[in-house]
Scaffold this motif. Structure first.
Motif, PDB file in Angstrom:
ATOM      1  N   SER A  19       0.706  -1.265   0.054  1.00  0.00           N
ATOM      2  CA  SER A  19      -0.158  -0.001   0.155  1.00  0.00           C
ATOM      3  C   SER A  19       0.711   1.246   0.019  1.00  0.00           C
ATOM      4  N   HIS A  20       1.737   1.154   0.879  1.00  0.00           N
ATOM      5  CA  HIS A  20       2.843   2.439   0.908  1.00  0.00           C
ATOM      6  C   HIS A  20       3.604   2.563  -0.453  1.00  0.00           C
ATOM      7  N   LEU A  21       3.951   1.492  -1.142  1.00  0.00           N
ATOM      8  CA  LEU A  21       4.880   1.747  -2.077  1.00  0.00           C
ATOM      9  C   LEU A  21       4.048   2.313  -3.284  1.00  0.00           C
ATOM     10  N   THR A  22       2.815   1.842  -3.341  1.00  0.00           N
ATOM     11  CA  THR A  22       1.808   2.300  -4.451  1.00  0.00           C
ATOM     12  C   THR A  22       1.545   3.785  -4.293  1.00  0.00           C
ATOM     13  N   VAL A  23       1.569   4.328  -3.062  1.00  0.00           N
ATOM     14  CA  VAL A  23       1.335   5.878  -2.972  1.00  0.00           C
ATOM     15  C   VAL A  23       2.770   6.456  -3.107  1.00  0.00           C
ATOM     16  N   VAL A  24       3.827   5.875  -2.651  1.00  0.00           N
ATOM     17  CA  VAL A  24       5.192   6.340  -2.988  1.00  0.00           C
ATOM     18  C   VAL A  24       5.382   6.482  -4.428  1.00  0.00           C
ATOM     19  N   GLY A  25       4.890   5.464  -5.278  1.00  0.00           N
ATOM     20  CA  GLY A  25       5.291   5.478  -6.576  1.00  0.00           C
ATOM     21  C   GLY A  25       4.524   6.658  -7.361  1.00  0.00           C
ATOM     22  N   MET A  26       2.982   6.877  -7.040  1.00  0.00           N
ATOM     23  CA  MET A  26       2.255   7.783  -7.623  1.00  0.00           C
ATOM     24  C   MET A  26       2.682   9.087  -7.268  1.00  0.00           C
ATOM     25  N   PHE A  27       3.335   9.498  -6.262  1.00  0.00           N
ATOM     26  CA  PHE A  27       3.648  10.648  -5.583  1.00  0.00           C
ATOM     27  C   PHE A  27       5.185  11.281  -6.203  1.00  0.00           C
ATOM     28  N   TYR A  28       6.156  10.093  -6.017  1.00  0.00           N
ATOM     29  CA  TYR A  28       7.465  10.415  -6.725  1.00  0.00           C
ATOM     30  C   TYR A  28       7.340  10.580  -8.175  1.00  0.00           C
ATOM     31  N   GLY A  29       6.539   9.734  -8.923  1.00  0.00           N
ATOM     32  CA  GLY A  29       6.495   9.855 -10.238  1.00  0.00           C
ATOM     33  C   GLY A  29       6.086  11.188 -10.967  1.00  0.00           C
ATOM     34  N   ALA A  30       4.869  11.706 -10.174  1.00  0.00           N
ATOM     35  CA  ALA A  30       4.647  12.997 -10.584  1.00  0.00           C
ATOM     36  C   ALA A  30       5.668  14.077 -10.243  1.00  0.00           C
ATOM     37  N   ALA A  31       6.009  14.023  -8.742  1.00  0.00           N
ATOM     38  CA  ALA A  31       7.056  15.159  -8.514  1.00  0.00           C
ATOM     39  C   ALA A  31       8.260  14.945  -9.524  1.00  0.00           C
ATOM     40  N   THR A  32       8.796  13.779  -9.699  1.00  0.00           N
ATOM     41  CA  THR A  32      10.133  13.746 -10.518  1.00  0.00           C
ATOM     42  C   THR A  32       9.673  14.462 -12.067  1.00  0.00           C
ATOM     43  N   PHE A  33       8.593  14.209 -12.667  1.00  0.00           N
ATOM     44  CA  PHE A  33       8.140  14.593 -13.925  1.00  0.00           C
ATOM     45  C   PHE A  33       8.000  16.000 -13.802  1.00  0.00           C
ATOM     46  N   MET A  34       7.505  16.685 -12.748  1.00  0.00           N
ATOM     47  CA  MET A  34       7.475  18.166 -12.753  1.00  0.00           C
ATOM     48  C   MET A  34       8.741  18.937 -12.517  1.00  0.00           C
ATOM     49  N   TYR A  35       9.881  18.419 -11.524  1.00  0.00           N
ATOM     50  CA  TYR A  35      10.640  19.118 -10.907  1.00  0.00           C
ATOM     51  C   TYR A  35      11.948  18.758 -11.275  1.00  0.00           C
ATOM     52  N   ILE A  36      12.150  17.597 -11.988  1.00  0.00           N
ATOM     53  CA  ILE A  36      13.461  17.103 -12.221  1.00  0.00           C
ATOM     54  C   ILE A  36      13.777  17.010 -13.560  1.00  0.00           C
ATOM     55  N   LEU A  37      12.761  16.444 -14.448  1.00  0.00           N
ATOM     56  CA  LEU A  37      13.045  16.325 -15.880  1.00  0.00           C
ATOM     57  C   LEU A  37      13.322  17.746 -16.462  1.00  0.00           C
ATOM     58  N   PRO A  38      14.113  17.725 -17.512  1.00  0.00           N
ATOM     59  CA  PRO A  38      14.480  19.014 -18.201  1.00  0.00           C
ATOM     60  C   PRO A  38      13.173  19.726 -18.962  1.00  0.00           C
ATOM     61  N   ASN A  39      13.422  20.674 -19.202  1.00  0.00           N
ATOM     62  CA  ASN A  39      12.331  21.614 -19.894  1.00  0.00           C
ATOM     63  C   ASN A  39      11.874  21.152 -21.130  1.00  0.00           C
ATOM     64  N   SER A  40      13.062  20.518 -21.763  1.00  0.00           N
ATOM     65  CA  SER A  40      12.649  20.108 -23.039  1.00  0.00           C
ATOM     66  C   SER A  40      11.843  18.878 -23.073  1.00  0.00           C
ATOM     67  N   PHE A  41      11.422  17.985 -22.048  1.00  0.00           N
ATOM     68  CA  PHE A  41      10.456  17.131 -21.973  1.00  0.00           C
ATOM     69  C   PHE A  41       9.279  17.577 -21.721  1.00  0.00           C
TER      70      PHE A  41
END
Length: 309
Positions: free
Chosen positions: A243-265
């Motif tokens: 259960s915890h890992l499911t929540v972790v995956g959803m949260f960190y997936g979205a956060a990584t996309f918004m704040y870590i992926l370069p602007n070109s993506f």
């Protein structure tokens, strides 16, 4: 391009996903249902944890904080998006935009740290059960929660003040669901390259250590669980951790996309979809993920409902 005077009396225009959809009415109805679901489920989980003394243990106190953060996070964004669509008026004041950014960054940052603390709590409970009440005594638990809120608030304050100090151009349409750093920087009439690099570096520094701690905790948990002799104990541990890992995956997936992926993506449509995921969908699903397969929470729900009759 003319500069737009970014004073407290100036407005931005939030052009979110509802303006870029083929069926905005249907999408608005879905958002409304998901928001009510998130509000009800998180509120109910908070009520259960508060009222049932059997759940006054670190695991559920931390879970209660997660529900509070989710409830507040979705309330910062969703009602305004729905009301704006119904009124066909999409403006947000300069001060309102800054406040929304500050609250969203605070709640997102606090959840980032809290998920790491929750992973540590499960690691101690499963790998060091005899020392659990010492390592996770109430003072430590409250310190974890306070640390999450304080560090996230300070970080959010710095980001908000620095982002909003830029002069913005007259094209003040934010192609996003809420006021966030990446879409706002696209409106700045100044060189933001150094600041964008700083946001990237700070995003990595803020997101990666908690994620590394979570992965390390669950690697050790998995190793311990595989060596358990009790099938019931193994099953209970795996249900809680999945259960915890499911929540972790959803949260960190979205956060990584918004704040870590370069602007070109990034493009406005993708960013809008991701923002819906972490501001509306995830807060609605988190309490269901944690509670549906949790016998203690379901038992507490029955006891609380029994008291209300």
């Amino acid at each position: 391009m003319e500069l737009w005077n970014s004073t407290l009396g100036s407005d931005f225009i939030l052009m979110g996903i509802l303006n870029d959809s083929g069926s905005p009415e249907l999408l608005c109805a879905i958002f409304s249902v998901l928001y009510m679901l998130g509000l009800t489920n998180n509120g109910l989980l908070l009520l259960i944890i508060t009222m049932d003394s059997r759940l006054h243990v670190p695991m559920y106190l931390l879970l209660g904080q997660l529900s509070l953060m989710d409830l507040l996070f979705t309330s910062v964004v969703t009602p305004k998006s729905i009301v704006d669509f119904l009124r066909q008026e999409y403006t947000i004041s300069f001060g309102g935009c800054a406040l929304q950014m500050f609250l969203a960054l605070t709640l997102g940052g606090a959840e980032d740290l809290l998920l790491a603390f929750m992973a540590y709590d499960r690691y101690v409970a499963i790998c060091h059960p005899l020392n659990y009440m010492v390592l996770m005594r109430p003072r430590v638990c409250w310190l974890m929660m306070a640390t999450s809120w304080i560090l996230a608030s300070l970080s959010a304050l710095l980001y908000t003040v620095y982002t909003m100090h830029y002069p913005f151009c007259k094209a003040r349409r934010i192609s996003h669901l809420l006021c966030e750093i990446p879409p706002l920087l696209k409106l700045a009439c100044a060189d933001t390259s150094r600041y964008e690099l700083m946001v990237y570096v700070m995003g990595v520094c803020f997101l990666m250590p908690p994620l590394a701690a979570i992965l390390a905790s669950y690697s050790l948990i998995l190793f311990t669980v595989l060596h358990m002799t009790s099938n019931e104990g193994r099953k209970k541990a795996l249900v809680t951790c999945s259960s915890h890992l499911t929540v972790v995956g959803m949260f960190y997936g979205a956060a990584t996309f918004m704040y870590i992926l370069p602007n070109s993506f990034h493009n406005p449509k993708q960013d809008n979809i991701i923002s819906v995921f972490y501001t509306i969908i995830t807060p609605a699903l988190n309490p269901l993920i944690y509670s549906l397969r949790n016998k203690e929470v379901m038992g507490a729900l029955k006891r609380v409902l029994g008291k209300c009759k």
